[in-house]
Design an enzyme around this catalytic site. Structure first.
Site, PDB file in Angstrom:
ATOM      1  N   GLU A   1      -9.754  -1.935   5.072  1.00  0.00           N
ATOM      2  CA  GLU A   1     -10.437  -1.633   6.317  1.00  0.00           C
ATOM      3  C   GLU A   1     -11.689  -2.502   6.452  1.00  0.00           C
ATOM      4  OE1 GLU A   1      -8.902   0.073   8.375  1.00  0.00           O
ATOM      5  OE2 GLU A   1      -8.356   2.100   7.755  1.00  0.00           O
TER       6      GLU A   1
ATOM      7  N   ASN B 100      -7.888  -2.962  14.063  1.00  0.00           N
ATOM      8  CA  ASN B 100      -9.260  -3.283  13.653  1.00  0.00           C
ATOM      9  C   ASN B 100      -9.313  -4.477  12.695  1.00  0.00           C
ATOM     10  OD1 ASN B 100      -8.235  -2.204  11.317  1.00  0.00           O
ATOM     11  ND2 ASN B 100      -9.663  -0.488  11.174  1.00  0.00           N
TER      12      ASN B 100
ATOM     13  N   ASP C 264       0.828  -1.206   0.000  1.00  0.00           N
ATOM     14  CA  ASP C 264       0.000   0.000   0.000  1.00  0.00           C
ATOM     15  C   ASP C 264       0.865   1.260   0.000  1.00  0.00           C
ATOM     16  OD1 ASP C 264       0.960  -0.389   2.583  1.00  0.00           O
ATOM     17  OD2 ASP C 264      -1.002  -0.762   3.461  1.00  0.00           O
TER      18      ASP C 264
ATOM     19  N   HIS D  16      -7.425  -4.839   9.945  1.00  0.00           N
ATOM     20  CA  HIS D  16      -7.127  -4.565   8.530  1.00  0.00           C
ATOM     21  C   HIS D  16      -5.816  -5.225   8.105  1.00  0.00           C
ATOM     22  CE1 HIS D  16      -4.972  -0.502   9.526  1.00  0.00           C
ATOM     23  NE2 HIS D  16      -4.051  -1.330   9.119  1.00  0.00           N
TER      24      HIS D  16
HETATM   25  C1  GLP Z   1      -0.583   0.129   8.633  1.00  0.00           C
HETATM   26  C2  GLP Z   1      -0.247  -0.664   7.356  1.00  0.00           C
HETATM   27  C3  GLP Z   1      -0.479  -2.126   7.536  1.00  0.00           C
HETATM   28  C4  GLP Z   1       0.110  -2.550   8.875  1.00  0.00           C
HETATM   29  C5  GLP Z   1      -0.662  -1.921  10.005  1.00  0.00           C
HETATM   30  C6  GLP Z   1      -0.112  -2.245  11.375  1.00  0.00           C
HETATM   31  O1  GLP Z   1      -1.770   0.806   8.597  1.00  0.00           O
HETATM   32  N1  GLP Z   1      -0.964  -0.217   6.195  1.00  0.00           N
HETATM   33  O2  GLP Z   1       0.106  -2.830   6.459  1.00  0.00           O
HETATM   34  O3  GLP Z   1       0.028  -3.947   9.015  1.00  0.00           O
HETATM   35  O4  GLP Z   1      -0.741  -0.532   9.839  1.00  0.00           O
HETATM   36  O5  GLP Z   1       0.990  -1.444  11.665  1.00  0.00           O
HETATM   37  P1  GLP Z   1       1.968  -1.676  12.889  1.00  0.00           P
HETATM   38  O6  GLP Z   1       2.793  -2.847  12.521  1.00  0.00           O
HETATM   39  O7  GLP Z   1       2.747  -0.422  12.995  1.00  0.00           O
HETATM   40  O8  GLP Z   1       1.103  -1.949  14.068  1.00  0.00           O
END
Ligand code: GLP
Length: 240
Positions: free
Chosen positions: A143, A136, A67, A138
């Site tokens: 989402e 959440n 992304d 995702h």
């Molecule tokens: C972001 C990314 C995801 C990631 C998630 C968790 O929003 N788009 O790919 O898995 O958040 O992030 P973190 O590993 O910092 O908790």
């Protein structure tokens, strides 16, 4: 879905980096699906170590990131392009032309989605997709929704994601939109590794593993993939 529980994030990083190293050493031009966020950083550190020790080379490896934010210059310090270069690409021997990102600044995201899908198909698809998970549930930036998505699309980020990610942007308001691989793009990977650490992920992990498949918790779709490994630390696994 194979669930493995580790003592801490460092143990996960060792195991995850070993899995990636094995895949690359079996197929030098492996196609990696990569993720951002804090969770994969220790794994990237272990991969850099393995590269420095001559245990793996990224010379022919191709990568596709999950992304990218919209309305943020590619080289902004908070873009995922910059994140991946700082945390992995600049420190190994990967070739820039083999690194692929969605372009969050295009006018026509549908055309961009098609370009990305075609680029993935042209290299034979993703051999291993690394995923984190949002609080959440995702994956990428898919989402919670009423239906599962397919190819990459433009998403309006939820308040929960903004609350989790604003910290990286400091005083500057973070983007409200992103382009993300869809659930279909993720599910077409041959193998998937999801890693989660910390108590803040425990509820999402419980839902993913025990709550049945629902687009309200996007990661739950992974139950329908035939080759998924989930690596958790004790905190993330605490509600199982
Ligand atoms: C972001 C990314 C995801 C990631 C998630 C968790 O929003 N788009 O790919 O898995 O958040 O992030 P973190 O590993 O910092 O908790």
């Amino acid at each position: 879905m194979e669930v493995k529980i580790f003592n801490d994030a460092q143990e996960i990083a060792v195991a995850a980096a070993e899995l990636f190293t094995d895949i690359i050493n079996n197929k030098n031009d492996a196609v990696l699906g990569l993720a951002t966020g804090a969770t994969p950083v220790p794994t990237y550190e272990k991969l850099i170590e393995a590269y420095e020790q001559g245990k793996v080379s990224f010379k022919d490896v191709r990568t596709f990131n999950l992304d990218e934010y919209c309305d943020l210059p590619k080289d902004d310090k908070n873009s995922y392009y910059t994140f991946m270069h700082e945390n992995l690409f600049n420190k190994v021997d990967i070739k820039e032309e083999n690194v692929n990102f969605l372009d969050g600044n295009v006018e026509d995201w549908e055309q961009e989605s098609k370009r990305y899908a075609d680029a993935m198909a042209a290299v034979g698809g993703i051999d291993i997709q690394l995923l984190g998970i949002g609080t959440n549930g995702h994956i990428g930036f898919n989402e919670p929704a009423d239906a599962f998505t397919d190819e990459s699309f433009k998403v309006t980020l939820t308040q929960s994601t903004i609350d989790s990610n604003q910290k990286y942007f400091g005083e500057v308001p973070m983007p409200r939109y992103a382009l993300t691989m869809g659930i279909g793009s993720i599910m077409r990977a041959k193998k998937i590794l999801l890693i989660a650490t910390g108590a803040s992920k425990a509820e999402a992990i419980k839902g993913m593993i025990k709550g049945g498949v629902t687009p309200k918790l996007p990661a739950s779709v992974l139950n329908e993939h035939s080759d998924v490994i989930v690596m958790l630390d004790k905190e993330a696994a605490s509600l199982l």
